[in-house]
Enzyme design. Structure first.
Site, PDB file in Angstrom:
ATOM      1  N   ARG A 131      -2.728  -1.147   5.343  1.00 47.06           N
ATOM      2  CA  ARG A 131      -3.301  -1.493   5.237  1.00 47.06           C
ATOM      3  C   ARG A 131      -3.060  -2.825   4.637  1.00 47.06           C
ATOM      4  NH1 ARG A 131      -4.966   3.536   1.216  1.00 47.06           N
ATOM      5  NH2 ARG A 131      -2.812   4.315   0.871  1.00 47.06           N
ATOM      6  N   CYS A 153       0.401  -1.256  -0.081  1.00 49.47           N
ATOM      7  CA  CYS A 153      -0.095   0.226  -0.147  1.00 49.47           C
ATOM      8  C   CYS A 153       1.107   1.227   0.400  1.00 49.47           C
ATOM      9  CB  CYS A 153      -1.046   0.027   1.551  1.00 49.47           C
ATOM     10  SG  CYS A 153       0.193  -0.144   2.438  1.00 49.47           S
TER      11      CYS A 153
END
Lengths: 146, 281
Positions: B243, B238
């Site tokens: 994430r 990410c």
């Protein structure tokens, strides 16, 4: 102050924000954002003829520190002239919020102040052309969290 | 309906509330918002700050074995303690902490499904009292970066070999339209776009409205439809690796992919790397 006292000060502003909301017919309406955290702040400022802040409100979403710092900033700067705003030092704000507490989140702590100082720098040229400093309200904080 | 590959690593909010006084369990809150724990946390939970506790303060890297032992010992986590992670942002940082713990082979780890938002939405109890436990003497294994962590040179080879990558950022970041939100400082990387060949499957596609993970069948369909299947060597990334640790968790523990790694350097490394190949439509 002890670390816990700084934290309680921040939590008080976060849970009971001062000057939260929009202002009708502001002289400055500016946005700021912190992509690291997804913090967004919108400042509404009213000025008198001498460019002194007579009212300031904020709206926003974000982490505890960014929202508490925005709330505190509105109290800190109300009544100050834009000249004074331009000369504010981040350290003054950080010392009040607690350097140890906010050291890893300085961008969050200074987001509202940075936004206001940017506006204070830009405003004189707008005023010279008879305009206010009004940005479209940006509430796209969810983009990075999609 | 099929089951998650490792149903034991995911616990519900009700289960956590029933086990609040279990002496062999430690609940750990891991948030992006550094003061949320102080606003109120699950009674008895300790705080683990990804930034302060898990990262090397100088080099862009994680803590070493000694540092890991110190963090766990100071939270009263012993070698027999089970740790349940939860946090804000649908458990981004909880899965990130879970992933860092796995670098040290910490197996007694679980995630509270739905994270902090679900606990709060269900009006379950919160406390402002800082939990303190007698220090333990935790003995960690050596950190092993070879199994679940990917470095940039490995990603380069991965791309060259045509192996799959999952870019879990928003479509706007993936397409290089944004390094961050519009109108705001476009910081963090010199270039926008994605690693060549990466498929864009935003992390959020793996969760429901309440922050809980989707069903095994839904997850399987989500990744399979993009060619991300368990027979492949998969790397997720990410912007800074948080994430993508959420997606890493879904692929490895919920779908049971045997080889999936998190590229924690992510876009803040790749998008700044001189001569790194980038795709931008």
């Amino acid at each position: 102050m002890e670390r816990q006292e700084y934290i309680e000060f921040i939590l008080d502003h976060y849970q009971h924000p001062r000057n939260k909301g929009a202002l009708e017919d502001p002289d400055m309406l500016v946005n700021g954002g912190n992509p690291g955290c997804g913090d967004v702040v919108t400042l509404y400022v009213k000025l008198d003829n001498e460019d002194r802040i007579t009212d300031i409100r904020f709206e926003g979403h974000g982490c505890t520190i960014s929202m508490a710092a925005a709330s505190f900033l509105t109290e800190m700067v109300n009544g100050k002239k834009l000249d004074e705003i331009r000369q504010l030092d981040y350290q003054q704000l950080i010392d009040i919020l607690g350097p140890e507490v906010v050291k890893s989140r300085l961008r969050c702590a200074t987001l509202a102040m940075d936004t206001l100082q940017g506006a204070a720098r830009e405003y004189p040229s707008r005023k010279a052309t008879g305009q206010k400093l009004i940005q479209p309200i940006v509430l796209t904080h969810t983009l990075l969290t999609e | 309906m099929s089951e998650y590959a490792r149903p034991d690593v995911l616990v519900g909010t009700a289960w956590v509330q029933e086990h609040l006084t279990d002496p062999n369990l430690r609940i750990a809150e891991c948030d992006e918002d550094v003061l949320l724990y102080d606003v109120g946390h699950i009674p008895g939970a300790v705080k683990i700050d990804w930034h302060v506790d898990l990262q090397n303060p100088v080099v862009r890297d994680y803590i070493n074995k000694n540092g890991f032992e110190a963090v766990l010992s100071s939270r009263g986590i012993g070698n027999d303690t089970t740790v349940v992670f939860y946090g804000d942002k649908s458990n981004w940082w909880a899965t990130y902490a879970f992933w860092v713990f796995q670098l040290f082979g910490f197996e007694k780890a679980k995630i509270m499904n739905g994270g902090r938002q679900k606990w709060v939405a269900e009006n379950r109890p919160l406390s402002q009292e800082k939990a303190k436990y007698p220090p333990t003497y935790f003995v960690a294994r050596d950190r092993d970066d070879n199994q679940i962590r990917a470095f940039r040179d490995q990603v380069m080879k991965h791309v060259a070999a045509g192996n799959p990558l999952v870019d879990v950022r928003s479509p706007q970041e993936y397409h290089g339209e944004l390094l961050a939100m519009p109108g705001y400082p476009q910081e963090g990387a010199m270039r926008g776009g994605h690693i060549p060949g990466a498929r864009n499957i935003p992390w959020s596609k793996a969760v429901r409205e309440d922050g809980t993970f989707k069903s095994p069948d839904e997850l399987k369909e989500l990744y399979q439809s993009q060619g991300i299947t368990e027979d492949k060597d998969v790397i997720a990334y990410c912007r800074i690796g948080e994430r993508s640790s959420h997606t890493w968790f879904a692929l490895k523990y919920l779908l049971g992919f045997p080889k999936v790694r998190n590229y924690d350097g992510s876009w803040t490394e790749w998008g700044n790397l001189v001569e790194a190949p980038i795709e931008r439509p």
